[in-house]
Design a protein around this motif. Structure first.
Motif, PDB file in Angstrom:
ATOM      1  N   GLN A   1      -5.089  -0.992 -82.658  1.00  0.00           N
ATOM      2  CA  GLN A   1      -6.391  -1.473 -82.214  1.00  0.00           C
ATOM      3  C   GLN A   1      -6.459  -2.981 -82.450  1.00  0.00           C
ATOM      4  O   GLN A   1      -6.206  -3.455 -83.552  1.00  0.00           O
ATOM      5  N   GLN A  15      -8.485  -9.612 -85.143  1.00  0.00           N
ATOM      6  CA  GLN A  15      -8.498  -8.458 -86.022  1.00  0.00           C
ATOM      7  C   GLN A  15      -7.608  -7.396 -85.401  1.00  0.00           C
ATOM      8  O   GLN A  15      -7.649  -7.174 -84.184  1.00  0.00           O
ATOM      9  N   HIS A  28      -5.479  -3.452 -86.272  1.00  0.00           N
ATOM     10  CA  HIS A  28      -5.211  -2.311 -87.161  1.00  0.00           C
ATOM     11  C   HIS A  28      -4.102  -1.480 -86.527  1.00  0.00           C
ATOM     12  O   HIS A  28      -4.202  -1.062 -85.368  1.00  0.00           O
ATOM     13  N   SER A  79      -1.530   1.879 -87.300  1.00  0.00           N
ATOM     14  CA  SER A  79      -1.174   3.014 -88.148  1.00  0.00           C
ATOM     15  C   SER A  79      -0.010   3.764 -87.509  1.00  0.00           C
ATOM     16  O   SER A  79       0.077   3.884 -86.284  1.00  0.00           O
ATOM     17  N   VAL A  91       0.458   1.629 -92.610  1.00  0.00           N
ATOM     18  CA  VAL A  91      -0.822   1.094 -92.141  1.00  0.00           C
ATOM     19  C   VAL A  91      -0.797  -0.415 -92.346  1.00  0.00           C
ATOM     20  O   VAL A  91      -0.444  -0.899 -93.423  1.00  0.00           O
ATOM     21  N   VAL A  92      -1.163  -1.165 -91.298  1.00  0.00           N
ATOM     22  CA  VAL A  92      -1.279  -2.618 -91.383  1.00  0.00           C
ATOM     23  C   VAL A  92      -2.653  -3.008 -90.871  1.00  0.00           C
ATOM     24  O   VAL A  92      -3.056  -2.589 -89.781  1.00  0.00           O
ATOM     25  N   ASP A  93      -3.383  -3.810 -91.672  1.00  0.00           N
ATOM     26  CA  ASP A  93      -4.726  -4.228 -91.298  1.00  0.00           C
ATOM     27  C   ASP A  93      -4.803  -5.755 -91.386  1.00  0.00           C
ATOM     28  O   ASP A  93      -4.518  -6.334 -92.441  1.00  0.00           O
ATOM     29  N   LEU A  94      -5.162  -6.394 -90.286  1.00  0.00           N
ATOM     30  CA  LEU A  94      -5.272  -7.855 -90.227  1.00  0.00           C
ATOM     31  C   LEU A  94      -6.723  -8.223 -89.988  1.00  0.00           C
ATOM     32  O   LEU A  94      -7.273  -7.993 -88.913  1.00  0.00           O
ATOM     33  N   ARG A  95      -7.350  -8.806 -91.025  1.00  0.00           N
ATOM     34  CA  ARG A  95      -8.730  -9.266 -90.905  1.00  0.00           C
ATOM     35  C   ARG A  95      -8.850 -10.585 -91.661  1.00  0.00           C
ATOM     36  O   ARG A  95      -8.258 -11.576 -91.257  1.00  0.00           O
ATOM     37  N   ARG A 120      -3.148  -6.858 -94.966  1.00  0.00           N
ATOM     38  CA  ARG A 120      -2.919  -5.794 -95.936  1.00  0.00           C
ATOM     39  C   ARG A 120      -2.076  -4.714 -95.282  1.00  0.00           C
ATOM     40  O   ARG A 120      -2.347  -4.294 -94.154  1.00  0.00           O
ATOM     41  N   GLY A 121      -1.047  -4.288 -95.993  1.00  0.00           N
ATOM     42  CA  GLY A 121      -0.168  -3.271 -95.440  1.00  0.00           C
ATOM     43  C   GLY A 121       0.258  -2.269 -96.496  1.00  0.00           C
ATOM     44  O   GLY A 121       0.381  -2.604 -97.683  1.00  0.00           O
TER      45      GLY A 121
END
Length: 201
Positions: free
Chosen positions: A20, A29, A31, A33, A52-56, A60-61
């Motif tokens: 996403q 942003q 996300h 998974s 899981v990788v989250d970019l905001r 964070r992974g």
């Protein structure tokens, strides 16, 4: 979306991936998974892999590999880093640091060891590590000389060709910009004896 890696001669798995993306080039942003079941290496089971990788506001992974038996044994890696290196209009200073934490509990890495050494090899480890490195190296490749932190080894057993190395007591490795110091590392060699059907020092 579902995916498969069965076409690879080394890896095979089935799973799902979801991506996403939103925001703008100035403040993107994202996300991601990923879940892979029945992961195999060269026909040998590795277990279940989730990522899981989250970019905001930051990157964070999490990467987790659990044993084929489905219990809690396996390895988990967590990464936190400033966001500047990871979006098109970021302005990194070159001094951004990523924090990496690794936890392994009774990790059975025999499949990987056997594949790398091309011979039947048993490898089990329990460890934890807290490391820092330049955030840019998460994309460009890790450089040993830039690692800072420590690795605590609670368990290590390596056996091959009737020879076994077993960690005698918990040990720590300290890493500091290309230098490493080992504390209390004892790895006695044990030989397999047919008469007792056991490994003995």
């Amino acid at each position: 979306d579902s995916l498969t890696t069965a076409g690879s001669k080394q890896f095979a798995a089935r799973g799902q991936a979801h991506l996403q993306v939103e925001g703008s080039l100035d403040a993107p942003q994202a996300h991601l998974s990923l879940s892979l079941q029945r992961l195999e290496l060269d026909g040998r089971p590795l277990g279940t892999l989730t990522a899981v990788v989250d970019l905001r506001d930051s990157l964070r992974g999490t990467l987790e590999l659990l044993s084929p038996s489905g219990d809690s044994r396996g390895i988990r890696l967590d990464v936190v880093a400033p966001v500047a290196d990871f979006h098109p209009r970021g302005q990194p200073t070159g001094r951004e640091q990523a924090n990496v934490r690794i936890e392994a509990q009774e990790l059975d890495a025999s499949t990987i060891a056997t594949y790398v050494l091309d011979d039947s090899t048993g490898l089990t480890a329990s460890l934890s590590a807290d490391l820092q490195l330049p955030a840019s190296q998460l994309l460009g490749g890790l450089q040993w000389r830039d690692l800072v932190g420590h690795l605590d080894l609670q368990e290590l057993v390596l056996d091959r060709d009737r020879v076994r190395l077993r960690l005698g007591a918990p040990s720590r490795a300290l890493l500091h910009y290309g230098e490493a110091r080992l504390e209390d590392l004892v790895l006695p060699i044990e030989m397999y004896r047919r008469d007792t059907d056991e490994f003995e020092a």
